[in-house]
Design an enzyme around this catalytic site. Structure first.
Site, mmCIF file in Angstrom:
data_model
loop_
_atom_site.group_PDB
_atom_site.id
_atom_site.type_symbol
_atom_site.label_atom_id
_atom_site.label_comp_id
_atom_site.label_asym_id
_atom_site.label_seq_id
_atom_site.Cartn_x
_atom_site.Cartn_y
_atom_site.Cartn_z
ATOM 1 N N CYS A 342 0.681 -1.202 0.062
ATOM 2 C CA CYS A 342 0.003 -0.182 0.011
ATOM 3 C C CYS A 342 0.803 1.199 -0.029
ATOM 4 O O CYS A 342 1.462 1.538 -0.894
ATOM 5 C CB CYS A 342 -0.964 -0.084 1.122
ATOM 6 S SG CYS A 342 -2.230 0.987 0.954
ATOM 7 N N HIS A 452 -3.626 -5.660 1.600
ATOM 8 C CA HIS A 452 -3.308 -5.804 2.739
ATOM 9 C C HIS A 452 -3.956 -7.391 3.173
ATOM 10 O O HIS A 452 -4.819 -7.650 2.456
ATOM 11 C CB HIS A 452 -4.172 -4.716 3.821
ATOM 12 C CG HIS A 452 -3.704 -3.591 3.604
ATOM 13 N ND1 HIS A 452 -2.738 -2.922 4.204
ATOM 14 C CD2 HIS A 452 -4.395 -2.458 3.075
ATOM 15 C CE1 HIS A 452 -2.599 -1.751 3.858
ATOM 16 N NE2 HIS A 452 -3.566 -1.164 3.334
#
Length: 521
Positions: A342, A452
């Site tokens: 991310c 994630h």
């Protein structure tokens, strides 16, 4: 007065942060679920950088997702109607019913949010009402301490909520911190009379030793406060459950075959991405913290990991101030590898632009320039659960994960052309249906993606270790580990809490406070 008896609501408040509220709520949710009740977890307002995505694409605190698992119900936005994600020391993104407020990506300074609390309370009460119509029991987690005098006005996280919905409260304190009796008596003394009246008892958490030696203190506490002690929970060693923001570091790395360093930045988010790696007995996964006004050393490792961030440009600046960018370059020269998730993936690119001031002052930052991507932060956040395949060095492993990011990253043609064709220099590492995402460099040293929870799976962990040139023999099942942790807490609740007394107090509270509603319904 309500027109009908609502679902019974019990609120767990703590004398301090990290007193054990999240864990106790998870344990009670599992116990009551096993008893056949329809039970829902609830946290009116959560301030955390660890979050999860619900099935309908909303964002809630990670702890509430774990509590939903404990209650054996799908996670939903009503379990955590207000989520605050700090982006600076004085500001945070405000997420209501799973979505960031519009305008500046929902960012508010503390003073602005204080004025917004009346609106936030309405959102909290809407969620509680919807849950009350569908569940029999609602187990509520407070935030911090109810005795923070400066936060009492407009409170929606602790007694302000309890007073509004007229529910009983149990206060939990951590004896391992020391001063447990002062914490409990002092907290109670700082509450108003009506707030004190709704406290139905205490729970003492993380006790080690002979309970007989504590009994005189328990007797004194009950006599002093006229409130019962509803249980003394033991210290559960190596318990891994429902982390909000505290980074757990305990691990046994005596059998480690690979070494991983995760760089901790001030606005690091979703550090739970590394729990499975840290807990695996054959992986030494350590968190490396920066030091003020000096260069911090990254220890010799096989892999450096860059985590997510709630303020990626500021965290990138911090990374460079620590001298980590030079150490990463040296690490790569000596054959080491780097993986970004991310915000960490964005840092590995060419530039990160924030034209709308989504995470701070508008502007653009130079990335580490290892991957041919440019990132622009958009006002609309991407929130979705994803599943697919992770590809590293010609091998594949299946995953389920989620995406939470404001950034939109694209491959920059000019960068690719200056090095070679993208297919020759970089290859996608994540396949989500027909969509290819994330990149792996041709030299097989640098990779990153937006997913994630990517390494919450046995096969993806094995693939990562293979990428590092080793092989693990033990299959560590993170889901089974988390389920075991929930069961440990539930077992402790059954053994050490007066569950019958808690149920009696809860029933008596609603009988006494909603008798008129029963007669009118």
């Amino acid at each position: 007065m309500p027109t009908k008896t609502p679902a019974k609501t019990l609120m767990i408040q703590g004398t301090t942060s990290d007193a054990g509220k999240s864990t106790l709520v998870a344990g009670l949710c599992r116990v009551w679920s096993q008893m056949g009740y329809r039970v829902a977890p609830f946290k009116p307002q959560n301030m955390a950088l660890n979050s999860a995505v619900t099935e309908d694409g909303g964002e809630i605190g990670r702890a509430q997702a774990v509590q939903a698992k404990a209650a054996r119900v799908p996670a939903e936005v009503d379990f955590n109607p207000i989520l605050l994600k700090p982006s600076s020391d004085t500001g945070a993104q405000v997420i209501v019913h799973g979505k960031a407020l519009t305008g500046g990506n929902g960012a508010m300074e503390a003073g602005q949010y204080h004025n917004y609390k009346k609106v936030a309370m309405n959102a909290v009460l809407e969620s509680h009402q919807r849950l009350s119509e569908r569940f029999e029991l609602i187990c509520v987690e407070g935030a911090g301490s109810p005795a923070e005098i400066n936060l009492r006005a407009g409170d929606i996280a602790n007694m302000g909520f309890a007073e509004e919905v007229n529910c009983p409260v149990v206060i939990i304190a951590d004896i391992d911190k020391g001063g447990v009796f002062a914490h409990l008596v002092g907290t109670l003394a700082l509450l108003s009379q009506s707030e004190q009246d709704r406290v139905v008892g205490f729970v003492i958490n993380r006790f080690r030793g002979d309970i007989a030696l504590l009994q005189s203190g328990l007797d004194w506490l009950e006599q002093k406060t006229a409130k019962p002690v509803l249980g003394v929970l033991p210290y559960l060693h190596q318990l891994e459950i429902a982390q909000e923001d505290a980074i757990a570091t305990e691990q046994d790395n005596s059998q480690a075959k690979v070494r991983i360093a995760v760089l901790v930045t001030p606005r690091m988010s979703n550090h739970t991405d590394f729990d499975c790696l840290r807990l695996h007995p054959e992986i030494d996964c350590q968190f490396v913290y920066g030091q003020p006004n000096q260069e911090s050393q990254i220890p010799p490792v096989d892999l450096i990991m860059l985590a997510g961030s709630k303020n990626v440009r500021d965290d990138l600046t911090f990374l460079k101030e620590q001298g980590w960018h030079r150490q990463i370059a040296r690490h790569l020269r000596y054959g080491g590898k780097v993986f970004g998730i991310c915000g960490g993936y964005q840092m590995l690119g060419q530039t990160i632009a924030d034209p709308h001031g989504v995470e701070g002052q508008p502007g653009q930052s130079e990335g580490l320039a290892y991957l041919p991507i440019t990132t622009t932060l958009a006002e609309q956040k991407t929130l979705k659960n994803v599943s697919g395949w992770l590809n590293l060095s010609g091998q594949q492993a299946q995953f389920n994960g989620y995406e939470i990011h404001a950034g939109i990253s694209i491959v920059e043609p000019s960068v690719v052309e200056s090095k070679a064709a993208v297919s020759e220099c970089f290859e996608p590492i994540v396949a989500i249906g027909q969509h290819q995402a994330g990149l792996l460099s041709q030299d097989n040293q640098i990779a990153g993606c937006y997913v994630h929870g990517l390494f919450d799976h046995i096969d993806t962990v094995s693939l990562l270790v293979n990428w590092l040139g080793s092989e693990i023999n033990q299959k560590f099942d993170f889901d089974a580990h988390q389920e075991h942790a929930i069961e440990r807490v539930a077992d402790a609740c059954r053994e050490h809490l007066a569950l019958d007394k808690i149920e009696h107090l809860l029933t008596a509270w609603y009988k006494n406070n909603y008798a008129d509603a029963d007669r009118s319904s």
